[in-house]
Design a protein around this motif. Structure first.
Motif, PDB file in Angstrom:
ATOM      1  N   ALA A 130       0.820  -1.212   0.000  1.00  0.00           N
ATOM      2  CA  ALA A 130       0.000   0.000   0.000  1.00  0.00           C
ATOM      3  C   ALA A 130       0.853   1.260   0.000  1.00  0.00           C
ATOM      4  CB  ALA A 130      -0.943  -0.008   1.195  1.00  0.00           C
ATOM      5  N   HIS A 135      -1.969   2.909  -7.665  1.00  0.00           N
ATOM      6  CA  HIS A 135      -3.422   2.967  -7.652  1.00  0.00           C
ATOM      7  C   HIS A 135      -4.054   2.453  -8.943  1.00  0.00           C
ATOM      8  CE1 HIS A 135      -3.027   5.158  -3.935  1.00  0.00           C
ATOM      9  NE2 HIS A 135      -2.260   6.069  -4.537  1.00  0.00           N
ATOM     10  N   SER A 215      -2.610  -3.668  -0.982  1.00  0.00           N
ATOM     11  CA  SER A 215      -3.585  -3.048  -1.869  1.00  0.00           C
ATOM     12  C   SER A 215      -3.635  -3.837  -3.167  1.00  0.00           C
ATOM     13  CB  SER A 215      -3.195  -1.589  -2.162  1.00  0.00           C
ATOM     14  OG  SER A 215      -4.100  -0.991  -3.071  1.00  0.00           O
TER      15      SER A 215
END
Length: 379
Positions: A130, A135, A215
């Motif tokens: 993360a 992203h 993530s």
């Protein structure tokens, strides 16, 4: 609640196989009395699911099934090709074998005439640390992506995900590790920022609890151009929203790719009625094995018996799916195109053997890859 494996492990250290023979009603499916299947090593997901299905066949149809485990792709395929096994529970090596790539670019192999009976959807994606601030797939540019040496099954999926974003290994810092476990642990140890894997690897739960955090990078289902680029690497992937695995839940799903593992594979010349009986049995005994592992419920025939998949479906499987109203014209067109691709590659292989028979092994493989790419470009 985590599902647990049925009590099917009858493994003796002195044996190289598992034998399942449980009494049950006489089969109405015309299955053979005995069968031999190959699968991944004992303890693997593929072996566990083959074992659970074998248990169900034994109880429902009184069929005796010997499972022969093997740690290598060649070890799982050689018994099938030679006729010593009836079916094989395979992964992406089924695609490699049908294409004549990697281990199957050797002169003694080439494109194999394989057919799928069914294949369970499995998911694969890009978990990242993360704190790496990745992203989107485009954010992987310049980041450290972990690869495993000598593991084409995983590497080709990772290359396909990069291709989705218009990237290649040259656009990232590909960090090579000697073993898959080392690659998986690399994020926790801050040796890499992203890795390509399934969702339930134990190292991902460690990453989730670590200071770096976990993530999942989104692979958007509606990006048609991205999916087209991905499937140019290997035409076997489709979108899937996953809820099972590290950092995932019904409330926190992630979009990733689906492929098939395990895939139940037969030779193309396997008797059509026997394959029909197999997939019918797989479907009708589903309630006996659907709780055996956390993901085995995805063998539901409406999910496992349809394309896309690594190899064409067997005619016996197609017939059963048609009878169930689960096989569309679009699926049939996909299957026919996949058979045509395989036949074209087989013809190209024979030509390469005739023309390049005197080349050394490395030169022969290079010549074959040129011919293979040219053949695919013409399709």
């Amino acid at each position: 609640m985590k599902r647990t494996l049925l009590n099917t492990s009858i493994i003796a250290a002195s044996f190289s196989f598992s034998l399942f023979t449980l009494g049950g009603a006489a089969t109405a499916q015309n299955l053979p009395d005995t069968m031999t299947w190959t699968a991944y090593d004992v303890g693997s997901q593929g072996h566990s699911e083959a074992s659970a299905i074998a248990d169900a066949f034994g109880r429902a149809y009184d069929t005796r099934i010997r499972i022969q485990p093997a740690g290598s792709a060649i070890g799982r395929l050689q018994p099938l090709v030679s006729g010593r096994a009836d079916y094989a529970f395979l992964a992406t090596e089924s695609f490699f074998a049908s294409e004549g790539t990697f281990d199957f670019a050797e002169r003694r192999w080439g494109p194999q005439d394989l057919r799928a009976v069914a294949g369970r959807p499995s998911t694969f994606g890009i978990p990242t640390a993360a704190d790496a601030e990745i992203h989107s797939l485009a954010d992987l540019r310049g980041k450290r992506v972990a690869y495993t040496a000598g593991n084409p099954s995983v590497s080709v999926k990772c290359d396909a995900i990069l291709a989705f974003a218009g990237l290649t290994r040259d656009d990232v810092e590909a960090v090579m590790f000697p073993a898959h476990g080392a690659a998986m642990s690399s994020l926790v140890q801050d040796q890499a920022d992203a890795v390509c894997t399934t969702t339930t690897a134990s190292q991902l739960y460690e990453l989730e609890e670590s200071p770096r955090g976990l993530s999942w990078v989104d692979i958007p289902a509606d990006d048609e151009e991205g999916w087209e680029r991905m499937n140019q690497v290997a035409p076997v992937f489709q979108p899937f929203t996953e809820t099972i695995g590290a950092g995932l839940s019904d409330d926190n799903p992630a979009n990733m790719l689906a492929y098939r593992y395990p895939i139940i594979v037969a030779m193309a010349d396997k008797d059509e009625d026997e394959v029909y009986a197999y997939i019918k049995s797989l479907d009708e005994s589903y309630d006996l094995y659907k709780e055996a592992t956390s993901a085995i419920h995805r063998w539901s025939i409406k999910d496992s018996g349809v394309p896309p998949i690594d190899i064409p479906f067997h005619a016996g499987a197609v017939r059963y799916m048609q009878e169930q109203g689960l096989w569309s014209d679009e699926m049939n067109a996909w299957n026919e195109a996949r058979i045509s691709r395989l036949e074209a590659l087989q013809a190209a292989w024979e030509s390469t053997l005739e023309e390049a028979g005197d080349l050394d092994d490395d030169a022969f493989k290079a010549r074959w890859e040129e011919r293979r790419q040219a053949t695919l470009d013409e399709l």
